[in-house]
Scaffold this active site. Sequence first.
Site, short mmCIF file in Angstrom:
data_model
loop_
_atom_site.label_atom_id
_atom_site.label_comp_id
_atom_site.label_asym_id
_atom_site.label_seq_id
_atom_site.Cartn_x
_atom_site.Cartn_y
_atom_site.Cartn_z
N GLU A 137 -0.71 18.42 107.11
CA GLU A 137 0.31 18.60 108.40
C GLU A 137 -0.62 17.69 109.52
O GLU A 137 0.06 17.09 110.33
CB GLU A 137 0.32 20.03 108.66
CG GLU A 137 1.18 20.65 107.64
CD GLU A 137 2.83 20.17 107.78
OE1 GLU A 137 3.03 19.05 107.78
OE2 GLU A 137 3.68 21.15 107.88
N THR A 189 7.41 14.50 114.00
CA THR A 189 6.92 15.55 114.64
C THR A 189 5.95 15.22 115.75
O THR A 189 6.03 15.90 116.70
CB THR A 189 6.25 16.52 113.46
OG1 THR A 189 7.40 16.63 112.55
CG2 THR A 189 5.78 17.83 114.09
N1 HSE Z 1 5.88 23.86 114.69
C1 HSE Z 1 5.93 22.51 114.19
C2 HSE Z 1 6.56 21.78 115.24
C3 HSE Z 1 6.79 22.42 113.10
O1 HSE Z 1 7.54 22.35 116.09
O2 HSE Z 1 6.02 20.99 115.92
C4 HSE Z 1 7.14 20.87 112.42
O3 HSE Z 1 7.98 20.98 111.41
#
Ligand code: HSE
Length: 315
Positions: A137, A189
């Site tokens: 991530e 993201t």
């Molecule tokens: N919590 C993260 C965001 C998840 O909203 O940026 C990304 O899939």
Amino acid sequence: MYRIENLEYNKRVTVHAPGTVANLVCGFDILGLCLHEPHDVMHVTLLDEPKVVIESLDGYPLPADPQLNTAGAPLLEMIHEVDATVGFHVSIQKNIKPGSGVGSSAASAAGAVVAANHLLGNIFSPTDLVRFAMAGEKVASGVKHADNVAPCIIGGVTLIRSIFPLDIVSIPSPELFVTVVHPQIEIRTADARQILRKEVLLKDAIKQWGNIAGLVAGFMQNDLSLIGRSLEDVIIEPVRSILIPGFSDVKQQCKEAGALGGGISGSGPSIFMLSKDEPTATAVEQVMKDVYNKLGIPYHTYVTTINQQGVTKAS
Ligand code: HSE
């Protein structure tokens, strides 16, 4: 350091790595749930050299350097903690499109570490695997967050109470249906995080933590009305929804069609809705199709359920 003996080099494991819905509207970075569909298929082979090789089976351009790859970076972390000479060859059939908001990078990271752990005799705990997978991530979004990788590895609905140290709580949930629409636009993201305000007003924080607590209580008490009322986000959604054409129409019309509630899936552009039964979830899917047909934006939809298993070994 984990010492392993009797390794079966060249052994191959195949896993299904499912999509996930992070945030669950009000729980930015701390809540997520695992879906049955879509899912990636990953084949991982144990090598006798300390290296990670990534191969795409469907033409997606994947970074060749494993450090820069969402499946590669977690495996490199895992190799560092093993007191034996091991490496991995990973081939990925990516059914979850990057930038879709249903946990594409998490599926690659989680699938890789679960498969690799099988090849090593399951020496690592689920929490270890989440810790490794978060490195993927970081590659994808610049930040370690576990609200996709934890539900992907553990299954069900998960609460990430803390990531340093990792504290993951599985939340029991009713058998709900999940409808997802993925309008075919890409939102990275990293970009969707960049636009967020760094500070929140106390009155908004109070609403938000009321909703998070309400949502968790609703899942645990099987209280569908409480779940619906708690699927409200006064902090992230007002900012991010601007990036998603048709968002407010989808949200309003899906609720009119009987959905309990829903919102942006992860960082978008996918939108998810929870429903109490399949006919409602299918009616909700039709609403989503109508909105995007009218806007002339191509889309994919899924009607699925909460996956309590997470990544599963196929062979
Ligand atoms: N919590 C993260 C965001 C998840 O909203 O940026 C990304 O899939």
